[in-house]
Scaffold this motif. Sequence first.
Motif, PDB file in Angstrom:
ATOM      1  N   ALA A  73      11.801  -3.028   7.043  1.00  0.00           N
ATOM      2  CA  ALA A  73      13.206  -3.354   7.301  1.00  0.00           C
ATOM      3  C   ALA A  73      13.477  -4.833   7.082  1.00  0.00           C
ATOM      4  N   GLU A  74      12.487  -5.702   7.338  1.00  0.00           N
ATOM      5  CA  GLU A  74      12.657  -7.146   7.158  1.00  0.00           C
ATOM      6  C   GLU A  74      12.418  -7.586   5.717  1.00  0.00           C
ATOM      7  N   GLY A  75      11.975  -6.650   4.859  1.00  0.00           N
ATOM      8  CA  GLY A  75      11.768  -6.982   3.456  1.00  0.00           C
ATOM      9  C   GLY A  75      10.381  -7.453   3.100  1.00  0.00           C
ATOM     10  N   TYR A  76       9.450  -7.377   4.039  1.00  0.00           N
ATOM     11  CA  TYR A  76       8.085  -7.822   3.771  1.00  0.00           C
ATOM     12  C   TYR A  76       7.258  -6.760   3.048  1.00  0.00           C
ATOM     13  N   LEU A  77       7.529  -5.473   3.335  1.00  0.00           N
ATOM     14  CA  LEU A  77       6.735  -4.378   2.797  1.00  0.00           C
ATOM     15  C   LEU A  77       7.638  -3.403   2.050  1.00  0.00           C
ATOM     16  N   VAL A  78       7.030  -2.655   1.141  1.00  0.00           N
ATOM     17  CA  VAL A  78       7.727  -1.575   0.443  1.00  0.00           C
ATOM     18  C   VAL A  78       6.824  -0.351   0.436  1.00  0.00           C
ATOM     19  N   THR A  79       7.442   0.800   0.481  1.00  0.00           N
ATOM     20  CA  THR A  79       6.703   2.065   0.413  1.00  0.00           C
ATOM     21  C   THR A  79       7.445   3.005  -0.514  1.00  0.00           C
ATOM     22  N   ARG A  80       6.696   3.597  -1.451  1.00  0.00           N
ATOM     23  CA  ARG A  80       7.278   4.602  -2.333  1.00  0.00           C
ATOM     24  C   ARG A  80       6.587   5.933  -2.088  1.00  0.00           C
ATOM     25  N   VAL A  81       7.310   7.012  -2.343  1.00  0.00           N
ATOM     26  CA  VAL A  81       6.753   8.350  -2.142  1.00  0.00           C
ATOM     27  C   VAL A  81       5.527   8.526  -3.031  1.00  0.00           C
ATOM     28  N   GLY A  82       4.436   8.963  -2.429  1.00  0.00           N
ATOM     29  CA  GLY A  82       3.204   9.186  -3.171  1.00  0.00           C
ATOM     30  C   GLY A  82       2.409   7.926  -3.445  1.00  0.00           C
ATOM     31  N   SER A  83       2.848   6.777  -2.895  1.00  0.00           N
ATOM     32  CA  SER A  83       2.148   5.521  -3.125  1.00  0.00           C
ATOM     33  C   SER A  83       1.859   4.846  -1.800  1.00  0.00           C
ATOM     34  N   ALA A  84       0.943   3.872  -1.810  1.00  0.00           N
ATOM     35  CA  ALA A  84       0.563   3.177  -0.591  1.00  0.00           C
ATOM     36  C   ALA A  84       1.622   2.158  -0.198  1.00  0.00           C
ATOM     37  N   THR A  85       1.519   1.666   1.023  1.00  0.00           N
ATOM     38  CA  THR A  85       2.361   0.559   1.482  1.00  0.00           C
ATOM     39  C   THR A  85       1.859  -0.733   0.853  1.00  0.00           C
ATOM     40  N   ARG A  86       2.797  -1.515   0.285  1.00  0.00           N
ATOM     41  CA  ARG A  86       2.414  -2.732  -0.414  1.00  0.00           C
ATOM     42  C   ARG A  86       3.288  -3.895   0.037  1.00  0.00           C
ATOM     43  N   VAL A  87       2.808  -5.106  -0.217  1.00  0.00           N
ATOM     44  CA  VAL A  87       3.598  -6.295   0.044  1.00  0.00           C
ATOM     45  C   VAL A  87       4.743  -6.338  -0.961  1.00  0.00           C
ATOM     46  N   ALA A  88       5.954  -6.610  -0.480  1.00  0.00           N
ATOM     47  CA  ALA A  88       7.119  -6.627  -1.352  1.00  0.00           C
ATOM     48  C   ALA A  88       7.016  -7.750  -2.376  1.00  0.00           C
ATOM     49  N   ALA A  89       7.587  -7.510  -3.552  1.00  0.00           N
ATOM     50  CA  ALA A  89       7.542  -8.510  -4.622  1.00  0.00           C
ATOM     51  C   ALA A  89       8.370  -9.735  -4.276  1.00  0.00           C
TER      52      ALA A  89
END
Length: 480
Positions: A73-89
Amino acid sequence: MTVQWAGLSPELLLGIDRSSGEQLRVQVERQLRDAIRGGRLAAGERLPSSRELARSLGLSRGLVQECYAQLRAEGYLVTRVGSATRVAACTPLATLVEPSAERTAQPPRLMADFRHGVPDLASFPRADWLWAVREAARRMPTADLGYGDPRGSLDLRTVVAAYLRRIRASAAEPDRTLICSGYAQGLALTLQVLARAGIGAVAHEDPGSPASTSAAVRAAGLTPVPVPVDTRGIDVTALEASGARAVVVTPAHQWPTGVLLTPQRRHALLAWARRHDAYVIEDDYDAEFRYDREPVGSLQGLAADRVISIGTVSKSLAPALRIGWLLSPPALTTPLTEAKRTADRGTPTLDQSALARLIESGRYDRHLRRMRTLYAARCQALRAALTKHAPQVRLTGLAAGFHAVAHLPDDADEPTVITAARARRVGLYGMSTCRASGSTEPSQLVLGFGDVPEQAIAQGIATVGDLLGHGRRPKAGIRS
């Protein structure tokens, strides 16, 4: 470039202090934010799964999922369906930290770079090396995976000694052969031992490699002494007057002039060593690549008690392997072995075994034959290009190796030619860096062609031919 971690879930070090009074969820969120802001976690980098992070921290999976949700929610992480949690670009770090000018400003790409001392890296025998590594891993006894003998594996020492006896006429024995991490380490170990033996001054060829050799000599607490080289090799009379009790030489193909140490000078050099209780450090440079006749034998084969011979596969295979060998006189074998033990406990054994398999199988000889043909063709391409575009320039030192010396016209200015050539995207290198005095006279270039394809050689020389052949005149107007 972001590292893409493989595996089910990459590990991540976070600390939980249950006695601090701070909520566990707050601790996890704060540490993840700090890791991202501080650059510990790069944009695009994968985080552990909530299940794995919870298990490693001794927390509930739900708590970790809540932390991830808050940071998304703060924009630090992103998650996509079928993919791992990653640091946001687009993290706060990306907006606060500007890339440095040094990192963004790239020098122009050269059309031809005549740097010396570099073999044809694209010709590294990858398939043969992979075969050798697999064969080494298959055949290596479990006991050999320990630290072992600091001199190196007996397997490689035996193969190298036999190879050098056959190819270089060396007086090589496995017990007096040490495996080292390239020429630089072999020289450093030798100088350390000579310093402890009471030797105070070490001579080296001039021109030669004053920067690296003098630095190594000084690092060992010794005094470097330049000794001139002429068309017959090192001047033994000047060496006699230098007061040195050790000398570093390149007798097979003198660096950088390319001259061969004549038989008379060889015997005079060894006689000097015996008279003064001195040692000759033989850099077996370019011995594998001789085109005018069969390679000459090593100095070490003539006086094994006075010559320390150092060879490597940096030119024959690739510098990245960092494997070399040192043939030691009997009196220095024990101190050299102890110096190697102190330095690093030994060179990587699996790589040693792979090299032994490569040499033993004949694949190494086959590779050398192929490279001699390749370098001979590039040598001829350089001759032809200079004949066509700069016929005033004389070439010497082409009997072996993969560099040549270009003698510029008398009125040429070496630094001006080099700078002008760089403006045309051609890398040239002067003899001045090889002279102890740094003198730019006479004006000469050391042209390496080992890692320059024939087409690039022709194109590069065509581009700078007028600079090479017309002395100072190009300074008035330089083509871009």
